[in-house]
Design a protein around this motif. Structure first.
Motif, PDB file in Angstrom:
ATOM      1  N   HIS A  76      -4.705  73.880  47.461  1.00  0.00           N
ATOM      2  CA  HIS A  76      -5.716  74.834  47.017  1.00  0.00           C
ATOM      3  C   HIS A  76      -5.140  76.252  47.000  1.00  0.00           C
ATOM      4  CE1 HIS A  76      -8.200  71.397  48.162  1.00  0.00           C
ATOM      5  NE2 HIS A  76      -9.199  71.931  47.486  1.00  0.00           N
ATOM      6  N   ASP A  77      -5.836  77.122  46.328  1.00  0.00           N
ATOM      7  CA  ASP A  77      -5.415  78.514  46.223  1.00  0.00           C
ATOM      8  C   ASP A  77      -5.270  79.129  47.617  1.00  0.00           C
ATOM      9  OD1 ASP A  77      -4.913  81.105  45.454  1.00  0.00           O
ATOM     10  OD2 ASP A  77      -6.900  81.460  44.571  1.00  0.00           O
ATOM     11  N   ILE A  78      -4.087  79.686  47.883  1.00  0.00           N
ATOM     12  CA  ILE A  78      -3.858  80.358  49.155  1.00  0.00           C
ATOM     13  C   ILE A  78      -3.228  81.733  48.915  1.00  0.00           C
ATOM     14  CG2 ILE A  78      -1.542  79.424  49.637  1.00  0.00           C
ATOM     15  CD1 ILE A  78      -2.582  78.958  52.563  1.00  0.00           C
TER      16      ILE A  78
ATOM     17  N   VAL B 143       6.481  75.424  44.125  1.00  0.00           N
ATOM     18  CA  VAL B 143       5.497  75.463  45.213  1.00  0.00           C
ATOM     19  C   VAL B 143       6.093  76.121  46.453  1.00  0.00           C
ATOM     20  CG1 VAL B 143       4.063  74.075  46.745  1.00  0.00           C
ATOM     21  CG2 VAL B 143       4.259  73.457  44.336  1.00  0.00           C
ATOM     22  N   MET B 144       7.350  75.839  46.749  1.00  0.00           N
ATOM     23  CA  MET B 144       8.014  76.474  47.883  1.00  0.00           C
ATOM     24  C   MET B 144       7.988  77.993  47.735  1.00  0.00           C
ATOM     25  SD  MET B 144      11.908  75.831  49.321  1.00  0.00           S
ATOM     26  CE  MET B 144      12.741  76.440  47.848  1.00  0.00           C
ATOM     27  N   GLU B 145       8.353  78.484  46.559  1.00  0.00           N
ATOM     28  CA  GLU B 145       8.380  79.927  46.335  1.00  0.00           C
ATOM     29  C   GLU B 145       6.967  80.520  46.325  1.00  0.00           C
ATOM     30  OE1 GLU B 145      10.627  80.273  42.749  1.00  0.00           O
ATOM     31  OE2 GLU B 145      12.576  80.004  43.765  1.00  0.00           O
ATOM     32  N   TYR B 146       6.009  79.775  45.797  1.00  0.00           N
ATOM     33  CA  TYR B 146       4.619  80.227  45.806  1.00  0.00           C
ATOM     34  C   TYR B 146       4.119  80.394  47.236  1.00  0.00           C
ATOM     35  CZ  TYR B 146      -0.494  79.715  45.521  1.00  0.00           C
ATOM     36  OH  TYR B 146      -1.854  79.867  45.678  1.00  0.00           O
TER      37      TYR B 146
ATOM     38  N   ILE C  36       2.101  83.250  51.996  1.00  0.00           N
ATOM     39  CA  ILE C  36       1.761  83.219  53.429  1.00  0.00           C
ATOM     40  C   ILE C  36       2.934  83.431  54.381  1.00  0.00           C
ATOM     41  CG2 ILE C  36      -0.249  81.745  53.057  1.00  0.00           C
ATOM     42  CD1 ILE C  36       1.426  79.380  54.143  1.00  0.00           C
ATOM     43  N   GLU C  37       4.165  83.560  53.882  1.00  0.00           N
ATOM     44  CA  GLU C  37       5.274  83.698  54.828  1.00  0.00           C
ATOM     45  C   GLU C  37       5.132  84.955  55.685  1.00  0.00           C
ATOM     46  OE1 GLU C  37      10.056  83.138  55.180  1.00  0.00           O
ATOM     47  OE2 GLU C  37       9.267  83.778  53.239  1.00  0.00           O
ATOM     48  N   ASP C  38       4.776  86.072  55.086  1.00  0.00           N
ATOM     49  CA  ASP C  38       4.604  87.305  55.860  1.00  0.00           C
ATOM     50  C   ASP C  38       3.488  87.162  56.887  1.00  0.00           C
ATOM     51  OD1 ASP C  38       6.680  88.582  54.599  1.00  0.00           O
ATOM     52  OD2 ASP C  38       5.414  89.631  53.156  1.00  0.00           O
ATOM     53  N   LEU C  39       2.447  86.420  56.525  1.00  0.00           N
ATOM     54  CA  LEU C  39       1.326  86.209  57.438  1.00  0.00           C
ATOM     55  C   LEU C  39       1.761  85.389  58.655  1.00  0.00           C
ATOM     56  CD1 LEU C  39      -1.672  87.043  57.303  1.00  0.00           C
ATOM     57  CD2 LEU C  39      -2.157  84.766  56.401  1.00  0.00           C
ATOM     58  N   LEU C  40       2.502  84.314  58.428  1.00  0.00           N
ATOM     59  CA  LEU C  40       2.979  83.487  59.533  1.00  0.00           C
ATOM     60  C   LEU C  40       3.909  84.273  60.442  1.00  0.00           C
ATOM     61  CD1 LEU C  40       3.752  80.115  57.683  1.00  0.00           C
ATOM     62  CD2 LEU C  40       1.598  80.902  58.681  1.00  0.00           C
TER      63      LEU C  40
END
Length: 246
Positions: free
Chosen positions: A111-113, A162-165, A170-174
């Motif tokens: 889903h959209d994240i 998908v990996m780049e998306y 969310i990478e900065d969020l994690l």
């Protein structure tokens, strides 16, 4: 099931299944067979899941345009037969739950994240609300990983795009909220990546021996999430075809 004796002995507090649960692809009889097969272990402890493409992906549904892998299930069967903790629902199947000193978060990579999405807003609010005194460990899981040794591209929902998306979303969020570990499936292999941020290794693991003289991979305060793919069970193997520095 090889882990059933451990469940029945009370040695396992929870089982986490990161999507592509039964591979029923629209066939209810496959769901019935699968649920009967796992009942000795799933009936003895928490059985937590996130949805994968084979539970949810379908054109013109609530999912992203990743194809039609669910066979028309659109998440209905998985969210009905295996309901997850609050606030998970059919079209917003994300949730969080505390188990001992671990805060576990289940997201949907189907889903959209993106930054302004409902899922992103919920995820940030959940992560910033964690009491790290009570639950110092945070584990996030989604069906697909932010890092995978694959070069597959050129079709909807391919590994690279998908990996780049997910990295963009969310990478900065994690990283900001100091998530310790990210679990994924989807790629039919087992991969343990380093602690990574923006495609750079923050800390590689070292090997040590535990009290049982078993060799384990060890991180000492890596200051970035460690990424793991555990997708080797079930529907045949995938083989890494791209090897990154991480």
């Amino acid at each position: 099931m090889s882990i059933t004796p451990y469940v029945q002995s009370g040695l396992i507090d929870a089982i986490f299944h990161s999507g592509d649960i039964s591979y029923a692809n629209g066939h209810l009889s496959t769901w019935e067979f699968f649920l009967d097969m796992i009942s000795p272990m799933a009936g003895g402890t928490l059985y937590l899941t996130t949805i994968g493409n084979h539970e949810s992906d379908w054109p013109d549904s609530a999912t992203l345009d990743y194809g039609s892998s669910s066979g028309g299930e659109c998440g209905v069967l998985s969210t009905t037969l295996l309901p997850m903790p609050s606030p998970a629902s059919l079209n917003e199947p994300w949730w969080s739950y505390d188990i001992g000193i671990i805060h576990i978060v289940g997201i949907s990579t189907e889903h959209d994240i993106s930054v302004r999405s409902n899922q992103y807003k919920w995820l940030e609010n959940d992560l910033k609300s964690v009491n790290r005194t009570l639950t110092p460990w945070i584990i996030v899981s989604g069906h697909r990983s932010l890092y995978v040794d694959s070069k597959r591209s050129g079709f909807p929902g391919n590994d690279i795009d998908v990996m780049e998306y997910l990295q963009d979303c969310i990478e900065d969020l994690l990283y900001k909220y100091q998530v310790n570990l990210y679990f994924a499936g989807h790629f039919h292999d087992t991969e343990r990546q380093s602690a990574i941020y923006h495609n750079k290794v923050v800390q590689s693991s070292t090997y040590i021996y535990d009290n049982n003289n078993e060799m384990i991979a060890y991180h000492d305060n890596p200051n970035a999430p460690v990424y793991m793919i555990i997708g080797a069970a079930g529907n045949g193997p995938d083989y890494p075809d791209q090897f990154y520095s991480w």
